[in-house]
Design an enzyme around this catalytic site. Structure first.
Site, short mmCIF file in Angstrom:
data_model
loop_
_atom_site.label_atom_id
_atom_site.label_comp_id
_atom_site.label_asym_id
_atom_site.label_seq_id
_atom_site.Cartn_x
_atom_site.Cartn_y
_atom_site.Cartn_z
CG ASP A 176 8.20 -13.44 4.78
OD1 ASP A 176 8.17 -12.60 5.58
OD2 ASP A 176 7.10 -13.89 4.07
CG ASP A 182 9.08 -7.81 5.29
OD1 ASP A 182 9.14 -8.70 4.25
OD2 ASP A 182 7.92 -7.71 5.83
CG ASP A 233 0.25 -4.58 12.70
OD1 ASP A 233 1.55 -4.80 12.95
OD2 ASP A 233 -0.12 -5.43 11.75
P1 ATP Z 1 3.73 -13.16 9.10
O1 ATP Z 1 4.70 -13.71 9.77
O2 ATP Z 1 2.43 -13.51 9.34
O3 ATP Z 1 4.11 -12.54 7.70
P2 ATP Z 1 4.09 -10.22 9.42
O4 ATP Z 1 4.28 -9.48 10.83
O5 ATP Z 1 5.50 -10.36 8.86
O6 ATP Z 1 3.67 -11.64 9.95
P3 ATP Z 1 3.16 -8.94 7.39
O7 ATP Z 1 1.72 -9.04 6.71
O8 ATP Z 1 3.99 -9.54 6.61
O9 ATP Z 1 2.91 -9.70 8.81
O10 ATP Z 1 3.61 -7.44 7.56
C1 ATP Z 1 4.87 -6.99 7.67
C2 ATP Z 1 4.93 -5.85 8.69
O11 ATP Z 1 4.32 -4.79 8.24
C3 ATP Z 1 4.27 -6.06 10.13
O12 ATP Z 1 5.16 -6.84 10.88
C4 ATP Z 1 4.06 -4.80 10.61
O13 ATP Z 1 4.94 -4.28 11.15
C5 ATP Z 1 3.61 -4.15 9.00
N1 ATP Z 1 2.23 -4.19 8.73
C6 ATP Z 1 1.55 -4.91 8.00
N2 ATP Z 1 0.45 -5.00 7.87
C7 ATP Z 1 -0.13 -3.79 8.62
C8 ATP Z 1 -1.38 -3.16 8.80
N3 ATP Z 1 -2.45 -3.54 8.41
N4 ATP Z 1 -1.23 -2.00 9.59
C9 ATP Z 1 0.02 -1.58 10.16
N5 ATP Z 1 1.22 -2.26 10.08
C10 ATP Z 1 0.95 -3.33 9.33
MG MG Z 2 5.65 -11.19 6.66
#
Ligand code: ATP
Ligand code: MG
Length: 455
Positions: A73, A75, A149
């Site tokens: 996905d 963002d 993060d």
């Molecule tokens: P995935 O591919 O598993 O979805 P992701 O990195 O996109 O991994 P998400 O949980 O969708 O993970 O979160 C999107 C973004 O938001 C992360 O890449 C990070 O930059 C930020 N983020 C999400 N959760 C946190 C958190 N608990 N603390 C700080 N930043 C966060």
């Molecule tokens: Mg994600």
């Protein structure tokens, strides 16, 4: 050559020491394949940019693009406010009360658009352990980056210019396969202990090494997880279990001492050889399905993780004089009640788990109409897959699973044969044993011919 490489990486690190200014990388330097970017994500950034705003892909999508993986996905981060975003798209919905984000829909495709967050965590309200409760100001892009993060999750990609903006040395960490938290690790875990789980998930999923300073406080800070609202822990656990590397994640969780608060009964289960084997098999088959792009049901997953706890209680209730079926229901109640609070198991998932468990003794009733009724059960597939796991783990005789495989595949006549328990060769063993006695021992010969002729 190696020296030059090291110098390049160090050089890059020095450049990004000032975290308010990004290092900008062009397409030749980062090598992102624009084909991997969803056209809808490009539509969103383009529309925002044409309206005069800044807009980028951010987070996991950029990380995956840099790794050459097609993101699941996208963002988007922008300096437009949620109201401004909403006005630009036909199907856009503002979600969330405290920190609003916008869901932009194109057909089935959903894109999450977030306004840059401000870095106000110093003044933000916290609980007594330091967990940030509310933090909802808008801010500059560099403030947004510092709140993310990990360094590898804090990069921005502009599909129009094809530039990547890197505020925290994320590119170098991608290249070194290093997972590094942004800022002071203890403080970041304290602000949001869910990050402890995220470290494990990303390390296992991406096969990255956790940087020493990021790793060090994990075990000590693990108990902070108990403080996080159960629903958030559950969401993160589900992501972990559905990552396609659940087994590796779980092993890492144990290694870091993080599994205690999460699935309180899981450590007990994993210490019993049979339970461990069962969980292992369940997770590796889940991982295989996810890697093949097949769907996985959370109910099945949690039913597997907690099955040996159910078995233990099931046995105990029977030992106390309860009949098998009610004993199983009581055991299921106990396990679900104790887990629901900790895990915030959604009602739908809990009811799927119960269905899968409750089906198990029904597989053992191989007489009359029972097996046919079970064939019509809506969740037969899940129950049957579960049965096969029990066979494979050595919990029950493999013969039962084989019989059901044959029964499900057979046609009407084949099913009758299976039900009669007659071996395919039609030899004299099996149920024939009983008959001579019933018929007063009047010749096996005749019995056999009767069986052949009539239904
Ligand atoms: P995935 O591919 O598993 O979805 P992701 O990195 O996109 O991994 P998400 O949980 O969708 O993970 O979160 C999107 C973004 O938001 C992360 O890449 C990070 O930059 C930020 N983020 C999400 N959760 C946190 C958190 N608990 N603390 C700080 N930043 C966060
Ligand atoms: Mg994600």
């Amino acid at each position: 050559m190696i020296k030059k490489f090291i110098r390049r990486i160090l050089g890059q690190k020095q450049k990004v020491e000032d975290h308010t200014k990004p290092v900008t990388l062009g397409p030749k330097e980062h090598g992102i394949d624009p084909q991997l970017v969803s056209p809808n994500a490009v539509r969103v950034t383009q529309t925002l940019q044409e309206a005069g705003f800044r807009a980028f892909l951010v987070g996991g999508a950029v990380r995956d693009l840099l790794l050459g993986i097609k993101p699941k996905d996208f963002d988007i981060a922008t300096d437009a406010t949620p109201e401004q975003v909403k006005r630009l798209f036909r199907r856009a919905f503002i979600i969330g009360k405290r920190f609003q984000i916008v869901h932009v829909m194109f057909g089935q495709d959903l894109l999450e658009v977030t306004t840059f967050r401000g870095s106000s965590s110093e003044g933000a309200p916290k609980d007594e352990h330091g967990r940030v409760l509310r933090d909802n100001t808008f801010g500059e892009q560099h403030e947004d980056a510092v709140r993310r993060d990990f360094t590898i999750n804090a990069m921005y990609y502009d599909p129009a210019t094809q530039n990547v903006l890197d505020y925290h040395g994320g590119i170098a960490d991608i290249r070194n396969k290093t997972l590094r938290i942004i800022g002071v690790p203890e403080a970041r875990y304290r602000e949001d202990p869910v990050r402890l789980l995220r470290v494990v998930r990303f390390a296992a999923k991406l096969n990255f090494t956790i940087d020493a300073a990021t790793q060090a406080p994990i075990a000590v800070m693990a108990p902070l997880i108990n403080n996080v609202p159960a629903a958030r822990v559950f969401d993160e656990m589900l992501k972990l279990l559905m990552s396609g590397q659940a087994l590796a994640c779980l092993q890492q969780l144990r290694k870091e001492g993080l599994h205690h608060g999460l699935l309180p009964l899981l450590d007990v289960v994993l210490e019993q050889p049979l339970g461990e084997k069962f969980v292992r098999l369940a997770l590796s088959s889940t991982d295989a399905r996810i890697q093949q792009g097949k769907p996985v049901s959370p109910g099945f997953l949690f039913a597997s993780l907690l099955w040996h706890q159910v078995v233990e209680k099931w046995t105990a209730y029977q030992a106390a004089g309860e009949y098998p079926i009610p004993a199983l229901h009581l055991a299921a109640d106990d396990v679900l009640n104790s887990q629901t609070e900790k895990l915030a198991l959604q009602r739908k998932i809990a009811s799927d788990m119960r269905d899968i468990w409750a089906m198990q003794p029904r597989f053992e009733r191989r007489v009359g109409k029972s097996p046919y009724k079970l064939l019509e059960h809506l969740r037969l597939r899940a129950g049957y897959d579960f049965l096969l796991l029990r066979c494979a783990s050595g919990e029950i005789d493999a013969e039962l699973g084989e019989w059901w495989t044959a029964f499900i595949e057979a046609d009407g006549a084949g099913r009758e044969v299976l039900l009669a328990g007659k071996p395919k060769s039609g030899s004299e063993t099996g149920p024939a044993k009983k008959r001579p006695r019933r018929r007063g021992g009047r010749g096996r010969q005749k019995d056999a011919s009767l069986n052949e002729g009539g239904e």
